[in-house]
Enzyme design. Structure first.
Site, PDB file in Angstrom:
ATOM      1  N   ARG A   1       3.039  -2.005  17.071  1.00  0.00           N
ATOM      2  CA  ARG A   1       2.056  -3.056  17.342  1.00  0.00           C
ATOM      3  C   ARG A   1       2.741  -4.306  17.898  1.00  0.00           C
ATOM      4  O   ARG A   1       2.465  -5.428  17.473  1.00  0.00           O
ATOM      5  CB  ARG A   1       1.297  -3.449  16.074  1.00  0.00           C
ATOM      6  CG  ARG A   1       0.281  -2.424  15.629  1.00  0.00           C
ATOM      7  CD  ARG A   1      -0.654  -3.058  14.606  1.00  0.00           C
ATOM      8  NE  ARG A   1      -1.545  -2.074  14.020  1.00  0.00           N
ATOM      9  CZ  ARG A   1      -1.511  -1.720  12.743  1.00  0.00           C
ATOM     10  NH1 ARG A   1      -0.636  -2.253  11.920  1.00  0.00           N
ATOM     11  NH2 ARG A   1      -2.373  -0.836  12.285  1.00  0.00           N
TER      12      ARG A   1
ATOM     13  N   LYS B   1      -7.231   1.752  -1.810  1.00  0.00           N
ATOM     14  CA  LYS B   1      -7.265   3.144  -1.337  1.00  0.00           C
ATOM     15  C   LYS B   1      -5.898   3.835  -1.414  1.00  0.00           C
ATOM     16  O   LYS B   1      -5.768   4.991  -1.018  1.00  0.00           O
ATOM     17  CB  LYS B   1      -7.835   3.218   0.081  1.00  0.00           C
ATOM     18  CG  LYS B   1      -7.008   2.539   1.145  1.00  0.00           C
ATOM     19  CD  LYS B   1      -7.651   2.747   2.522  1.00  0.00           C
ATOM     20  CE  LYS B   1      -6.860   2.071   3.616  1.00  0.00           C
ATOM     21  NZ  LYS B   1      -6.845   0.588   3.511  1.00  0.00           N
TER      22      LYS B   1
ATOM     23  N   GLU C   1      -5.988 -15.438   9.820  1.00  0.00           N
ATOM     24  CA  GLU C   1      -5.220 -16.188  10.816  1.00  0.00           C
ATOM     25  C   GLU C   1      -5.929 -17.479  11.237  1.00  0.00           C
ATOM     26  O   GLU C   1      -5.421 -18.211  12.088  1.00  0.00           O
ATOM     27  CB  GLU C   1      -4.909 -15.300  12.029  1.00  0.00           C
ATOM     28  CG  GLU C   1      -3.881 -14.226  11.658  1.00  0.00           C
ATOM     29  CD  GLU C   1      -3.510 -13.306  12.797  1.00  0.00           C
ATOM     30  OE1 GLU C   1      -2.333 -12.942  12.906  1.00  0.00           O
ATOM     31  OE2 GLU C   1      -4.400 -12.916  13.590  1.00  0.00           O
TER      32      GLU C   1
ATOM     33  N   TYR D   1      -6.739  -3.597   8.189  1.00  0.00           N
ATOM     34  CA  TYR D   1      -5.917  -4.455   9.038  1.00  0.00           C
ATOM     35  C   TYR D   1      -6.808  -5.361   9.888  1.00  0.00           C
ATOM     36  O   TYR D   1      -7.746  -4.887  10.523  1.00  0.00           O
ATOM     37  CB  TYR D   1      -5.034  -3.562   9.924  1.00  0.00           C
ATOM     38  CG  TYR D   1      -4.057  -4.315  10.786  1.00  0.00           C
ATOM     39  CD1 TYR D   1      -2.875  -4.820  10.262  1.00  0.00           C
ATOM     40  CD2 TYR D   1      -4.320  -4.529  12.134  1.00  0.00           C
ATOM     41  CE1 TYR D   1      -1.971  -5.512  11.051  1.00  0.00           C
ATOM     42  CE2 TYR D   1      -3.421  -5.218  12.941  1.00  0.00           C
ATOM     43  CZ  TYR D   1      -2.259  -5.707  12.392  1.00  0.00           C
ATOM     44  OH  TYR D   1      -1.369  -6.390  13.182  1.00  0.00           O
TER      45      TYR D   1
ATOM     46  N   HIS E   1       0.814  -1.222   0.000  1.00  0.00           N
ATOM     47  CA  HIS E   1       0.000   0.000   0.000  1.00  0.00           C
ATOM     48  C   HIS E   1       0.846   1.269   0.000  1.00  0.00           C
ATOM     49  O   HIS E   1       0.319   2.360  -0.178  1.00  0.00           O
ATOM     50  CB  HIS E   1      -0.987   0.009   1.163  1.00  0.00           C
ATOM     51  CG  HIS E   1      -0.334   0.051   2.514  1.00  0.00           C
ATOM     52  ND1 HIS E   1       0.215  -1.062   3.108  1.00  0.00           N
ATOM     53  CD2 HIS E   1      -0.140   1.072   3.371  1.00  0.00           C
ATOM     54  CE1 HIS E   1       0.726  -0.721   4.277  1.00  0.00           C
ATOM     55  NE2 HIS E   1       0.525   0.561   4.459  1.00  0.00           N
TER      56      HIS E   1
ATOM     57  N   LYS F   1       9.617  -7.029  10.492  1.00  0.00           N
ATOM     58  CA  LYS F   1       9.274  -6.076   9.452  1.00  0.00           C
ATOM     59  C   LYS F   1      10.436  -5.147   9.162  1.00  0.00           C
ATOM     60  O   LYS F   1      11.230  -4.866  10.053  1.00  0.00           O
ATOM     61  CB  LYS F   1       8.111  -5.167   9.904  1.00  0.00           C
ATOM     62  CG  LYS F   1       6.843  -5.862  10.214  1.00  0.00           C
ATOM     63  CD  LYS F   1       5.824  -4.866  10.765  1.00  0.00           C
ATOM     64  CE  LYS F   1       4.458  -5.561  10.717  1.00  0.00           C
ATOM     65  NZ  LYS F   1       3.369  -4.692  11.099  1.00  0.00           N
TER      66      LYS F   1
ATOM     67  N   ARG G   1     -12.540 -14.132  18.698  1.00  0.00           N
ATOM     68  CA  ARG G   1     -12.377 -13.763  17.287  1.00  0.00           C
ATOM     69  C   ARG G   1     -13.442 -14.383  16.391  1.00  0.00           C
ATOM     70  O   ARG G   1     -13.785 -13.824  15.349  1.00  0.00           O
ATOM     71  CB  ARG G   1     -11.019 -14.226  16.778  1.00  0.00           C
ATOM     72  CG  ARG G   1      -9.861 -13.479  17.394  1.00  0.00           C
ATOM     73  CD  ARG G   1      -8.565 -14.090  16.940  1.00  0.00           C
ATOM     74  NE  ARG G   1      -7.468 -13.158  17.130  1.00  0.00           N
ATOM     75  CZ  ARG G   1      -6.481 -12.963  16.259  1.00  0.00           C
ATOM     76  NH1 ARG G   1      -6.444 -13.667  15.146  1.00  0.00           N
ATOM     77  NH2 ARG G   1      -5.550 -12.085  16.500  1.00  0.00           N
TER      78      ARG G   1
ATOM     79  N   ASP H   1      -3.425  -1.976  -2.386  1.00  0.00           N
ATOM     80  CA  ASP H   1      -4.612  -1.535  -1.661  1.00  0.00           C
ATOM     81  C   ASP H   1      -5.395  -0.546  -2.520  1.00  0.00           C
ATOM     82  O   ASP H   1      -4.818   0.431  -3.021  1.00  0.00           O
ATOM     83  CB  ASP H   1      -4.164  -0.867  -0.359  1.00  0.00           C
ATOM     84  CG  ASP H   1      -5.305  -0.700   0.631  1.00  0.00           C
ATOM     85  OD1 ASP H   1      -6.450  -0.507   0.181  1.00  0.00           O
ATOM     86  OD2 ASP H   1      -5.042  -0.770   1.836  1.00  0.00           O
TER      87      ASP H   1
END
Ligand code: NAG
Ligand code: NAG
Length: 436
Positions: free
Chosen positions: A355, A140, A308, A170, A113, A378, A239, A138
């Site tokens: 995060r 957007k 997940e 996300y 993105h 990351k 979840r 993405d």
């Protein structure tokens, strides 16, 4: 009369001087632009390589790393660009590096993105002409970004954008849907890919393409999907127990009070694991067509982070091709430093946590490389450029060392040059490393 004549004269003189000044300025500007326009492509426009890369041998005293024929991506990536030039200037490897790799094509799904440069670095690290790449942008993302990616992708027959793009949220269903959109196009690809692997823009490979192929081919993973995960633990039950919805372009939230979900279809046992996988083509065809998989997909629409549980749940079904019913967390897919594993799995993050996941700094690289995972996550060019510079060089060097074909000059990302001289004593990374 005389006065008028002299006023006219001074006016003309003034005008003349003005024109002269303007012309001089014009010439100066023009001349000073020339050397930049035709000057050597290098260093001036490209940042230097870090000299403290802990996973590369340090150059001998008096030498340093320098980018090989460095071009800024923006200077190459234009709509009218000559693709032969683009591929060479961005150092893409346009030949299979071994027969083994040629005979085991891989498919990649990359969801991105932002950050064109990070994407180019990722793509050129995993690119091989026998593989196929679906790049999901993405929906957007800014138009300009989409156009730049399209310009680049146009130059590679085996890289494409999916026919349908999602606005990705996300932890939302849209994230899973993006992968599925790519898969629908991939099963129609004439390239006989053997595994599909998914990546995001902040991943970077640790293994070379050859190592990936060998890993997939090893006795443990031959004809088997890799979806690390276990039966859904109680802490994750919420979840799939409650209904969730995507708050457009923001996050995923519980639906209004009390909205509980019914049990999973076909009495399925829900598993929980990573969203990252390596799947066989037969498994993907099964996931796209079997009623059980389709019912689970529908049921998953209002769950939290369905990517997940979706793949790992299907991969525990007897009927799914290549399934691994007894499988747990096996599969060395990602090297990630989680904040809650500090002191156990790793000794802290040299970059910073976002995060609860470490954005790697250059000091994290020895740990990253030692994990020998397929990929690491990351990386961020904006905040820790050096880490990516360093790992990229290390990875490309490994690829070239393993190659079974002659190396082309444009494949080198960097050279070792004398500190004092720009052009003398140029050695390639390989020369520097070879034990002579
Ligand atoms: C593109 O560039 C290559 C190498 O620089 C050159 O050989 C080729 O003729 C160019 N093609 C076109 C269409 O200009
Ligand atoms: C559903 O699964 C549970 C446990 O796995 C089992 O006890 C039950 O009989 C199953 N129900 C149906 C309708 O298959």
């Amino acid at each position: 009369m005389v006065q008028l004549e002299s006023t006219k004269c001074s006016f003309l003189l003034c005008l003349g001087i003005c024109i002269l000044i303007c012309f001089t300025i014009y010439l100066k500007v023009k001349v000073s632009n020339v050397p930049q326009a035709i000057g050597p492509p290098n260093v001036m426009s490209c940042p230097p390589l870090p000299d403290n890369c802990p996973i590369l041998p340090s150059p001998s005293p008096g030498f340093k790393w320098q980018r090989n024929n460095c071009k800024e991506i923006s200077s190459v990536n234009k709509p009218e660009v000559n693709c032969t030039r683009l591929r060479s200037e961005l150092h893409f490897i346009m030949m299979p590096l071994s027969k083994e790799e040629k005979e085991f094509p891989l498919a990649f799904i990359i969801t991105i993105h932002k950050e064109l440069e990070t994407f180019v670095r990722l793509l050129r690290a995993i690119y091989a002409p026998q593989n196929v790449y679906c790049v999901h942008i993405d929906a957007k993302a800014p138009e300009e970004y989409k156009k730049s990616v399209q310009n680049l992708v146009r130059c590679f027959p085996n890289v494409f954008l999916p026919s349908v793009s999602e606005r990705v949220t996300y932890a939302g269903f849209s994230r899973l849907k993006a992968d599925i959109n790519c898969m629908k196009d991939l099963v129609r690809s004439p390239i006989k890919w053997r595994r599909v692997i998914n990546l995001c823009g902040q991943d970077f490979p640790i293994q070379s393409n050859l190592e990936l192929v060998r890993y997939m081919h090893s006795s443990e993973w031959k004809d088997r999907n890799m979806t690390p995960g276990v039966k859904q633990p109680p802490t994750m039950q919420h979840r799939t127990e409650f209904q969730y919805e995507e708050v457009k372009d923001s996050h995923v939230a519980r639906k209004s009070k009390g909205a509980k979900k019914g049990p999973p279809p076909h009495n399925l046992t829900i598993y929980f694991g990573t969203a990252y996988y390596s799947l066989t083509r037969q498994f993907v065809e099964y996931a796209l067509s079997s009623p059980v998989a389709q019912d689970l997909l529908k049921w998953s629409k209002d769950t939290f982070s369905p990517d997940e549980h979706y793949w790992v749940t299907l991969n525990h079904l007897e009927e799914a091709p290549g399934s691994f019913i007894k499988g747990g967390w096996e599969g060395n897919i990602r090297a990630i430093k989680w904040r809650d594993q500090e002191g156990t799995a790793h000794q802290g993050c040299e970059g910073r946590y976002v995060r609860d996941i470490c954005i790697f700094g250059i000091g994290d690289l020895p740990w990253v490389v030692n994990k020998d995972s397929m990929f690491a996550n990351k990386f961020e060019t904006a905040s820790f450029l050096e880490a990516l510079d360093c790992l990229e060089l290390w990875h490309r060097n490994k690829l070239l060392q393993q190659a079974k074909v002659p190396i082309q000059p444009s494949w080198h990302l960097a050279k070792v040059v004398s500190v004092n001289s720009r052009s003398l004593n140029v050695k390639t990374v390989l020369d520097q490393l070879s034990p002579h």
